[in-house]
Design an enzyme around this catalytic site. Sequence first.
Site, PDB file in Angstrom:
ATOM      1  N   HIS A 242     -18.383  -5.547 -20.319  1.00 53.28           N
ATOM      2  CA  HIS A 242     -19.635  -5.970 -20.952  1.00 53.28           C
ATOM      3  C   HIS A 242     -20.710  -4.900 -20.764  1.00 53.28           C
ATOM      4  O   HIS A 242     -21.723  -5.144 -20.085  1.00 53.28           O
ATOM      5  CB  HIS A 242     -20.126  -7.282 -20.341  1.00 53.28           C
TER       6      HIS A 242
ATOM      7  N   GLU B  85     -22.983  -4.156 -22.611  1.00 51.54           N
ATOM      8  CA  GLU B  85     -24.247  -4.634 -23.180  1.00 51.54           C
ATOM      9  C   GLU B  85     -25.072  -5.446 -22.198  1.00 51.54           C
ATOM     10  O   GLU B  85     -26.252  -5.727 -22.453  1.00 51.54           O
ATOM     11  CB  GLU B  85     -23.974  -5.470 -24.440  1.00 51.54           C
TER      12      GLU B  85
ATOM     13  N   ARG C 237     -25.273 -19.485 -11.787  1.00 53.91           N
ATOM     14  CA  ARG C 237     -24.770 -20.614 -12.592  1.00 53.91           C
ATOM     15  C   ARG C 237     -23.481 -21.169 -11.992  1.00 53.91           C
ATOM     16  O   ARG C 237     -23.324 -22.389 -11.850  1.00 53.91           O
ATOM     17  CB  ARG C 237     -24.513 -20.136 -14.021  1.00 53.91           C
TER      18      ARG C 237
ATOM     19  N   CYS D 187     -14.673  -7.730 -24.564  1.00 51.27           N
ATOM     20  CA  CYS D 187     -14.199  -8.639 -23.515  1.00 51.27           C
ATOM     21  C   CYS D 187     -13.103  -9.566 -24.060  1.00 51.27           C
ATOM     22  O   CYS D 187     -12.065  -9.104 -24.495  1.00 51.27           O
ATOM     23  CB  CYS D 187     -15.351  -9.388 -22.880  1.00 51.27           C
TER      24      CYS D 187
END
Length: 305
Positions: A235, A237, A249, A142
């Site tokens: 991403h 992962e 958030r 990233c």
Amino acid sequence: MPIRIPYSLPATETLMRENIFVMDERRASTQDIRPLRIAILNLMPTKIVTETQLLRLLSNTPLQVDVCLLTPETHCSRNTSEEHLASFYTTFSAIREEKFDGMIITGAPVEYLPFEEVDYWDELCDIMRWAKTHVFSTMYVCWGAYAGLYYHHGIKKYPLEQKLSGIYRHTTRIPEHPLVRGFNTRFNAPHSRYSTVRSEDVEAHKELLLLADSEEAGPFLIASADGRECYVTGHPEYDHDTLRKEYLRDTEKGLSIAPPQNYFPGDDPSQTPTNTWRAHAHLLYSNWLNYFVYQNTPYDIKEIR
């Protein structure tokens, strides 16, 4: 590949519950083999979550992986306790004379800043310079990918008008390349970022190979021709609920942000998302460890140049 990590690391219990082969230091010391040495420069604010995600992907193949967690010396982490950092992390100055088979440099929530304004940019440049001669293959993830492309090749990142967040379809461009060996022609991967790089900028560099991209998300997998550098702009992962947590958030902060694309069932944030990218995430990291690290790194780690 059994992950060799401290027994008390928070990720250990999680990975053991998932039946992932975790080998603590006590058992590893009884095996007469040379483990692969992998450094992880963890720039993410949620360090414990990121540790677990990456260790999960580095596991379950036949050899040991000896993991060294790194944190910048020139940046104070506000989201991870000093106790955790002191117990499980080290710094670049402590390992700069050592050599590693592989290294992962993670993303970081600093995309709005020019690279040179990031408080640990000079230290990161030192690490990337050091990696050229002390690490056999480095994976940049990233923002880390954009930092690496900029530092090594002068490729610029461009700000996006709104956050790119969601699960996007990608196309494998060079299916015979070892990093994408076994990939479907079309596959999913998560993205969560405010900037991008352009395909034409990557393709202008003959030393780089564009291995996979997306019509919506742009370049995704890039590798240097010699395999010493791998760039992942998304991403893979991420857990199934990571994008959901990021979205909540951001909305709790009062940000005007759209729900992640192609993620919630029926585009309804009240629904539980499913993981549609896990298999290719595991394949990506196992290909990197196998073809870029294990099969090519010198047996005598001191011979890495």
